[in-house]
Design an enzyme around this catalytic site. Structure first.
Site, PDB file in Angstrom:
ATOM      1  N   SER A 202      10.876  -2.612 -13.383  1.00 24.53           N
ATOM      2  CA  SER A 202      12.099  -2.711 -12.520  1.00 24.53           C
ATOM      3  C   SER A 202      13.319  -3.355 -12.435  1.00 24.53           C
ATOM      4  O   SER A 202      14.337  -3.398 -11.179  1.00 24.53           O
ATOM      5  CB  SER A 202      11.097  -3.582 -11.086  1.00 24.53           C
ATOM      6  OG  SER A 202      11.069  -4.399 -11.652  1.00 24.53           O
TER       7      SER A 202
ATOM      8  N   CYS B 254      15.461  -6.647   7.369  1.00 28.23           N
ATOM      9  CA  CYS B 254      15.021  -7.592   7.042  1.00 28.23           C
ATOM     10  C   CYS B 254      14.981  -8.059   6.027  1.00 28.23           C
ATOM     11  O   CYS B 254      14.990  -7.390   4.603  1.00 28.23           O
ATOM     12  CB  CYS B 254      13.318  -7.506   7.233  1.00 28.23           C
ATOM     13  SG  CYS B 254      12.059  -8.425   6.816  1.00 28.23           S
TER      14      CYS B 254
ATOM     15  N   CYS C 110      12.392  -3.032   4.844  1.00 28.79           N
ATOM     16  CA  CYS C 110      12.513  -4.327   3.991  1.00 28.79           C
ATOM     17  C   CYS C 110      13.766  -4.666   3.589  1.00 28.79           C
ATOM     18  O   CYS C 110      13.468  -3.415   2.471  1.00 28.79           O
ATOM     19  CB  CYS C 110      11.048  -4.147   3.600  1.00 28.79           C
ATOM     20  SG  CYS C 110      10.999  -5.281   2.145  1.00 28.79           S
TER      21      CYS C 110
ATOM     22  N   ASN D 139      -0.566   1.301   5.509  1.00 26.65           N
ATOM     23  CA  ASN D 139       1.472   0.293   4.604  1.00 26.65           C
ATOM     24  C   ASN D 139       1.443  -0.227   5.544  1.00 26.65           C
ATOM     25  O   ASN D 139       2.145   0.176   6.837  1.00 26.65           O
ATOM     26  CB  ASN D 139       1.369   1.508   4.282  1.00 26.65           C
ATOM     27  CG  ASN D 139       2.334   0.520   2.993  1.00 26.65           C
ATOM     28  OD1 ASN D 139       4.023   1.129   2.708  1.00 26.65           O
ATOM     29  ND2 ASN D 139       2.342  -0.748   2.670  1.00 26.65           N
ATOM     30  N   GLY D 140       1.399  -1.837   5.081  1.00 22.77           N
ATOM     31  CA  GLY D 140       2.035  -3.132   6.148  1.00 22.77           C
ATOM     32  C   GLY D 140       1.151  -4.315   6.464  1.00 22.77           C
ATOM     33  O   GLY D 140      -0.281  -3.627   6.405  1.00 22.77           O
TER      34      GLY D 140
ATOM     35  N   CYS E  91       5.716 -13.732   3.075  1.00 26.33           N
ATOM     36  CA  CYS E  91       6.104 -11.634   3.708  1.00 26.33           C
ATOM     37  C   CYS E  91       4.759 -11.685   4.496  1.00 26.33           C
ATOM     38  O   CYS E  91       4.255 -11.934   3.685  1.00 26.33           O
ATOM     39  CB  CYS E  91       6.246 -10.729   2.633  1.00 26.33           C
ATOM     40  SG  CYS E  91       6.184  -9.304   3.388  1.00 26.33           S
TER      41      CYS E  91
ATOM     42  N   TYR F  42      13.211  -3.625  -5.756  1.00 22.82           N
ATOM     43  CA  TYR F  42      11.431  -4.152  -6.251  1.00 22.82           C
ATOM     44  C   TYR F  42      10.712  -3.209  -6.220  1.00 22.82           C
ATOM     45  O   TYR F  42      10.153  -2.344  -7.205  1.00 22.82           O
ATOM     46  CB  TYR F  42      11.484  -5.294  -6.681  1.00 22.82           C
ATOM     47  CG  TYR F  42       9.994  -4.996  -7.461  1.00 22.82           C
ATOM     48  CD1 TYR F  42       9.410  -5.423  -8.546  1.00 22.82           C
ATOM     49  CD2 TYR F  42       8.731  -6.025  -6.989  1.00 22.82           C
ATOM     50  CE1 TYR F  42       8.467  -5.618  -8.825  1.00 22.82           C
ATOM     51  CE2 TYR F  42       7.464  -5.769  -6.973  1.00 22.82           C
ATOM     52  CZ  TYR F  42       7.298  -5.159  -8.411  1.00 22.82           C
ATOM     53  OH  TYR F  42       6.220  -5.940  -9.108  1.00 22.82           O
TER      54      TYR F  42
ATOM     55  N   GLY G 149       0.238  -0.186  -4.736  1.00 22.86           N
ATOM     56  CA  GLY G 149      -1.736  -0.729  -4.346  1.00 22.86           C
ATOM     57  C   GLY G 149      -2.521  -0.332  -5.393  1.00 22.86           C
ATOM     58  O   GLY G 149      -2.022   1.493  -5.920  1.00 22.86           O
TER      59      GLY G 149
ATOM     60  N   ASP H 161      16.494  -9.233 -14.666  1.00 23.32           N
ATOM     61  CA  ASP H 161      15.077  -9.270 -13.583  1.00 23.32           C
ATOM     62  C   ASP H 161      15.543  -9.322 -12.756  1.00 23.32           C
ATOM     63  O   ASP H 161      16.202  -9.394 -11.797  1.00 23.32           O
ATOM     64  CB  ASP H 161      14.097 -10.529 -14.309  1.00 23.32           C
ATOM     65  CG  ASP H 161      12.753 -10.371 -14.023  1.00 23.32           C
ATOM     66  OD1 ASP H 161      12.888  -8.979 -13.406  1.00 23.32           O
ATOM     67  OD2 ASP H 161      12.078 -10.852 -14.418  1.00 23.32           O
ATOM     68  N   ASP H 162      14.100  -8.145 -12.035  1.00 24.30           N
ATOM     69  CA  ASP H 162      14.323  -8.595 -10.164  1.00 24.30           C
ATOM     70  C   ASP H 162      14.592  -9.740  -9.749  1.00 24.30           C
ATOM     71  O   ASP H 162      15.434  -9.382  -8.373  1.00 24.30           O
ATOM     72  CB  ASP H 162      14.152  -6.904 -10.117  1.00 24.30           C
ATOM     73  CG  ASP H 162      12.014  -7.458 -10.097  1.00 24.30           C
ATOM     74  OD1 ASP H 162      11.406  -8.233  -9.482  1.00 24.30           O
ATOM     75  OD2 ASP H 162      11.885  -6.649 -11.247  1.00 24.30           O
TER      76      ASP H 162
ATOM     77  N   CYS I 233      12.725 -12.869   3.196  1.00 22.97           N
ATOM     78  CA  CYS I 233      11.548 -14.100   2.352  1.00 22.97           C
ATOM     79  C   CYS I 233      13.306 -14.554   1.633  1.00 22.97           C
ATOM     80  O   CYS I 233      12.373 -15.412   0.639  1.00 22.97           O
ATOM     81  CB  CYS I 233      10.304 -13.062   0.944  1.00 22.97           C
ATOM     82  SG  CYS I 233      11.764 -11.575   1.183  1.00 22.97           S
TER      83      CYS I 233
ATOM     84  N   CYS J 180       0.706  -1.102   0.190  1.00 24.59           N
ATOM     85  CA  CYS J 180      -0.008  -0.445  -0.039  1.00 24.59           C
ATOM     86  C   CYS J 180       0.899   0.987  -0.237  1.00 24.59           C
ATOM     87  O   CYS J 180       2.467   1.109   0.274  1.00 24.59           O
ATOM     88  CB  CYS J 180      -1.338   0.223   0.812  1.00 24.59           C
ATOM     89  SG  CYS J 180      -1.564  -1.471   1.548  1.00 24.59           S
TER      90      CYS J 180
HETATM   91  S1  SF4 Z   1       9.468 -10.740   4.544  1.00 20.58           S
HETATM   92 FE1  SF4 Z   1      10.941  -9.688   1.894  1.00 20.58          FE
HETATM   93  S2  SF4 Z   1       9.488  -8.600   1.526  1.00 20.58           S
HETATM   94 FE2  SF4 Z   1       8.889  -8.839   2.807  1.00 20.58          FE
HETATM   95  S3  SF4 Z   1       8.934  -7.124   4.630  1.00 20.58           S
HETATM   96 FE3  SF4 Z   1      11.337  -9.001   4.599  1.00 20.58          FE
HETATM   97  S4  SF4 Z   1      12.231  -8.408   2.855  1.00 20.58           S
HETATM   98 FE4  SF4 Z   1      10.506  -7.039   2.487  1.00 20.58          FE
END
Ligand code: SF4
Length: 495
Positions: free
Chosen positions: A304, A458, A257, A119-120, A403, A263, A44, A366-367, A461, A17
């Site tokens: 991207s 983070c 993140c 957002n989140g 995620c 991306y 979004g 590609d990303d 993923c 978002c």
């Molecule tokens: S899991 Fe991946 S997409 Fe989600 S916040 Fe962590 S790094 Fe970002």
């Protein structure tokens, strides 16, 4: 990229978002908010909304669709006030219905209007919903989104002598998960960010003195606001007639993140001091060092993948070219494609330039790869357009985990990295997508390019370390835990 989130067979990115707020008496705040949302459309594309406050009341206008589909001159004219709060939504919690479009609106027991955009994704959605249900604020059977639950709890705790600011200072320390929240009582604009600062949120100032808060700095640029600073993780910022104030509801424990750099964010945004374009260029250069390819031409998967492809071409000294044309306006049209149109798949979005591609050994940058369907279709299309070889280079490590913090990936069992021989997953994915060669940038190089320290990011993923935990109400949580345990067991029994 085409669609890392193509689990519904779609070709549009499925993101999170975007939020945009403005406090600017004397300015046309609804139009500023409209342009701010326009700049954040990539975050979004399912619903858009604007709340405007004039010190007396809040009016909310929202609907399903892109910003340009939801608003017109007439609807914006009707939104008069000195505070604007806008939201672009992609469904990550709750369904895609008008009720789940934001900003959310609730009236406090003392008659104060409260509007909120988020957002989140919260990891304690279930617990907060239970609390809100106990207080009679929401009906859990209606599967209220985490954003609605937050708005309801905030409004319910707002009363004479205990305004929405105090309600927020009591609520936010209890909330777990990723949240960049803008809210207003019609008089002041409030901005809060979770203690880990998972999603970006920045403050800017307009030439006339007004204030703007946005998910990305590019949205500040587009409305002519000067970047002032980021909202700090764990901070509540209050903008009203007395200026800008700051209060802290939690200690900062950065876990931004990393996928925003790869991306999610616009390349012309800056996150925590690092240009997103700069990060992507550097990833591309590093990728060329780590995984050289014998190619005649580097082409990006637009948009991207473009900065990383430029970086790859610079470092490898292989010429850069545009081999794929993107149909930029295909968007989410809300028109159901017929079967014949659906079969066009990737062609709806990308068209290869035969004269650029024919007879060439292509290095396609590609990303990310999530399910791999798009890459498989893309490589087939490039071969049909005459490519001699297709070498795929990916500007992020293999995506292995979902995620829980605001991005909608496929379930872990649908991710291509989990569906190939674990002994050599890269070779397994290469075979699946039918590339001549395949390589991913290393996690270290990706993190280095973000210019953030690895313990302040983070990367769940990619590495399966979920710094904010996992939600109890998401079926993927149990699956991830089981898979992580199996992996750990296998690793410990390896000779
Ligand atoms: S899991 Fe991946 S997409 Fe989600 S916040 Fe962590 S790094 Fe970002």
């Amino acid at each position: 990229m085409l669609s890392p989130f193509d689990d519904r067979g779609e070709t549009e990115p499925r993101e999170e978002c975007g939020v945009f707020g403005v406090w600017a008496p004397g300015e046309d705040v609804s139009k500023l908010t409209y342009y701010g949302l326009y700049a954040l459309q990539h975050r979004g594309q399912e619903a858009a909304g604007i709340a405007v406050g004039d010190g007396d009341q809040i009016v909310v206008f929202k609907d399903l669709g892109l910003v340009s589909q939801v608003f017109d001159e007439q609807s914006l004219e009707a939104l008069k006030g000195h505070i604007g709060l806008g939201h672009n939504r992609y469904t990550t919690a709750g369904g895609n219905s008008w009720e789940n479009a934001q900003p959310m609106f609730r009236m406090a027991p003392d008659g104060t209007d409260v509007a909120l955009g988020h957002n989140g994704n919260l990891v304690d959605h279930r617990e907060l919903t239970q609390e809100a249900a106990r207080l009679g604020l929401v009906d859990p059977k209606e599967n209220p989104s985490d954003s609605l639950v937050m708005c309801a709890l905030l409004a319910a705790d707002t009363r004479e002598g205990h305004g929405v600011e105090e309600a927020a200072m009591e609520l936010f320390p209890k909330v777990k998960g990723a949240f960049c929240v803008l809210f207003t009582d019609g008089d002041a604009l409030y901005a809060a960010r979770d203690p880990q600062g998972v999603r970006p949120l920045s403050i800017g100032q307009l030439a006339g003195g007004g204030w703007v808060v946005a998910s990305e700095t590019a949205a500040l640029d587009i409305v002519g606001a000067r970047f002032v600073r980021d909202v700090e993780p764990g901070e509540l910022v209050i903008v009203d007639g007395d200026g800008v104030r700051s209060r802290r509801f939690a200690e900062t424990a950065h876990k931004g993140c990393v996928f925003e750099y790869v991306y999610l964010a616009r390349p012309d945004s800056v996150i925590r001091g690092r240009s997103v374009n700069g990060a992507r260029l550097q990833i591309g250069r590093k990728l060329a060092e780590e995984a050289p390819a014998d190619g005649d031409l580097v082409i990006p998967v637009p948009e991207s993948g473009t900065p990383a492809a430029v970086g790859y071409a610079q470092a490898s000294r292989i010429p850069f070219g545009q081999g794929l044309m993107k149909n930029a306006y295909v968007g989410r049209t809300f028109i159901q494609p017929s079967q014949t149109i659906r079969q066009l798949g990737i062609r709806l979005k990308l068209n290869p330039l035969r004269e650029v591609i024919e007879g060439k050994r292509l290095v396609v940058v590609d990303d990310s790869i999530v399910r791999g369907n798009t890459q498989r279709a893309l490589i087939k299309m490039l071969r049909e357009a005459g490519a001699k070889e297709v070498h795929v280079r990916i500007a992020s490590p293999p995506v292995k985990w979902p995620c829980f913090y605001g991005i909608d990936f496929a379930s872990p069992t649908e991710l291509i990295a989990n569906n190939v021989d674990a002994a050599d997953p890269v070779e397994g994915i290469r075979k699946e997508i039918d590339a001549d060669s395949l390589a991913f940038v290393s996690t270290e190089a990706m993190i280095e390019a973000s210019q953030q320290s690895s313990d302040e990011l983070c990367a769940a993923c990619f590495d399966g370390v979920f710094p904010l935990g996992m939600p109890s109400d998401n079926p993927n949580s149990a699956l991830v835990e089981t898979m992580l345990k199996q992996q750990a067991k296998k690793a410990s029994t390896k000779p």
